[in-house]
Write an enzyme that holds these catalytic residues in place. Sequence first.
Site, mmCIF file in Angstrom:
data_model
loop_
_atom_site.group_PDB
_atom_site.id
_atom_site.type_symbol
_atom_site.label_atom_id
_atom_site.label_comp_id
_atom_site.label_asym_id
_atom_site.label_seq_id
_atom_site.Cartn_x
_atom_site.Cartn_y
_atom_site.Cartn_z
ATOM 1 N N SER A 296 0.821 -1.201 0.000
ATOM 2 C CA SER A 296 0.000 0.000 0.000
ATOM 3 C C SER A 296 0.861 1.260 0.000
ATOM 4 O O SER A 296 1.928 1.306 0.621
ATOM 5 C CB SER A 296 -0.911 0.010 1.235
ATOM 6 O OG SER A 296 -1.599 1.244 1.335
ATOM 7 N N ASP A 297 0.394 2.272 -0.714
ATOM 8 C CA ASP A 297 0.987 3.599 -0.600
ATOM 9 C C ASP A 297 0.677 4.126 0.796
ATOM 10 O O ASP A 297 -0.236 3.642 1.465
ATOM 11 C CB ASP A 297 0.386 4.510 -1.676
ATOM 12 C CG ASP A 297 0.920 5.932 -1.589
ATOM 13 O OD1 ASP A 297 2.122 6.085 -1.313
ATOM 14 O OD2 ASP A 297 0.141 6.869 -1.791
ATOM 15 N N LYS A 298 1.441 5.110 1.245
ATOM 16 C CA LYS A 298 1.216 5.657 2.587
ATOM 17 C C LYS A 298 0.341 6.911 2.545
ATOM 18 O O LYS A 298 -0.797 6.913 2.995
ATOM 19 C CB LYS A 298 2.546 5.988 3.278
ATOM 20 C CG LYS A 298 2.358 6.586 4.689
ATOM 21 C CD LYS A 298 3.680 6.913 5.333
ATOM 22 C CE LYS A 298 4.320 8.161 4.753
ATOM 23 N NZ LYS A 298 3.588 9.414 5.099
#
Length: 545
Positions: A296-298
């Site tokens: 996942s992107d942050k």
Amino acid sequence: SRLQKFGSNELTPPPKPGFLMKLFLQVNNILIYILVGAAILSGILEEWKEVGLICGVVIINVSIGLIQEGKAEKAADAIKNMLAPQAMVIRNGQQKELPAAQLVPGDIVKVKAGDQIPADLRLFEIFRLQTFEAMLTGESMPIPKHDEPVDVHAGLGDRKNLAFAATNVMDGEAKGIVIGTGDFAEIGRISAMVAQEDETKTNLMVQLEIFGRWVSVFVAVIAVATLLLAYYTADETLGDAFKSAVSIAVAIIPEGLPAVVTISLALAMQLMASKNAIIRKLPAIETLGSISTICSDKTGTLTKNEMTVQKIQTAKAQYDVTGVGYSPDGQVQDPNKANLAPEHEQRLWAMLEGAVLNNGSGLNQDKKTGQWLPVGYPTEVSLLTLGMKMGLQNIAGIEKCQKAKPKVNGVPFASEHKFMCQVHEDNGKLFCHVKGAPDRLIPLCKDQVVDDTDGKTAPMDQAFWQEQARQMASLGLRTLAICKCSWPESRRNEEMDADTILKGGQQLTMMGIVAILDPPRPEAITAIKIAHEAGIVVKMITGDH
């Protein structure tokens, strides 16, 4: 003539299959073929109820697939709206606003802060231009632009003399020559790649095809064996033997399997739709059950992308700031968790007002929903929210503060020097407000404010500030030093750059350090917990340190 040669500055939508092709793609799998075969055989035996049931299963399966694919296509069409609708163009020496669709290579376009780039541009006449290119490069910080040549093989993120269609101007202004429009712009290449995406089969589709082939072979073998046995050993006529073989074949075919699979996937699809997830192909639902790792992107995915000031460090003490997000609801608390006295808060704000003055972003409130909407960089917007928590009360208070002490000069933020500064006039005197990375600004400070009283200073204690910055950074907080210095009237109109500060020696006064957090989304916390309970590993991929 150029418009006819290059076409309009619009993204060409990917070719869409017609209704008959969509229908064929929905029925083109071996289980449907088996069902159709079973329906034909049932018709031969005049089992009309069986025929009706099988036909109903096929119709339901195809209808659900067509409806869901139509919804997904509408969502995918959103990429066509990513180009700017209007552009400021200079043609024949005259500046005018035209629809962006009419831009052609060779046009001169003018862009400024807040604009969306209407086409790929080769920049010139740049004034502190910075663009936000996360959609193309993944870079979360604005990119400073220049007009110097770059290597012909430079990567997309290193082409700093270009501005790309559909990206946004965060600061400054510039002119540029259009070099790519529509499908020939970088955003057009992305659209083309999406359109050319290869069709892949999910694990469920593969397994069902394998199962379908084995069922076909098994049914054929049993049907032939039944026909031969009935004809040669049971002394049945050829017609009766054929009917016996067909009856057994129909009984073996699991006509209920496609119905169960389709209905199960459809229910799962409806559940996903209620969570705002659009599934284009029904079998893709099953793939979720095979997931072992989520990457996942942050920023904006696991977090709210709403930077919030959590702590303020001065030479006297460390203060907590309550509240989350851009809403000004919250207070500044002393080390004992008690709200600061108004007089103390005013003195503290006098030290930190440079956080609002030295600021190129904005904050608006939606009158209908009451939601606070950021304009510009999240880090800077968080400082505006802090100002409202510390006495400015609302947006009008921020604007009044900025108008009372107008900007005279400044240097925008850039990742190369890691700070931003602005010179402001206050009652006829000039002051330079600087904010940026503590490791860059601490060595440039000659003294520090003491007793939370602006104007009362003591020699700079670099070790103290470095340790405080380190401790707050170890908590996952982003630290920002707030500094200030007087500015000579003789330098009012002097052109400034980063070296003006970096090579000016120890001339700054350390006012304090603010610690900022991008708070996690509550729903992300819950989702990660569920994933861990399901044995799924969650990995965070981010460009942040």
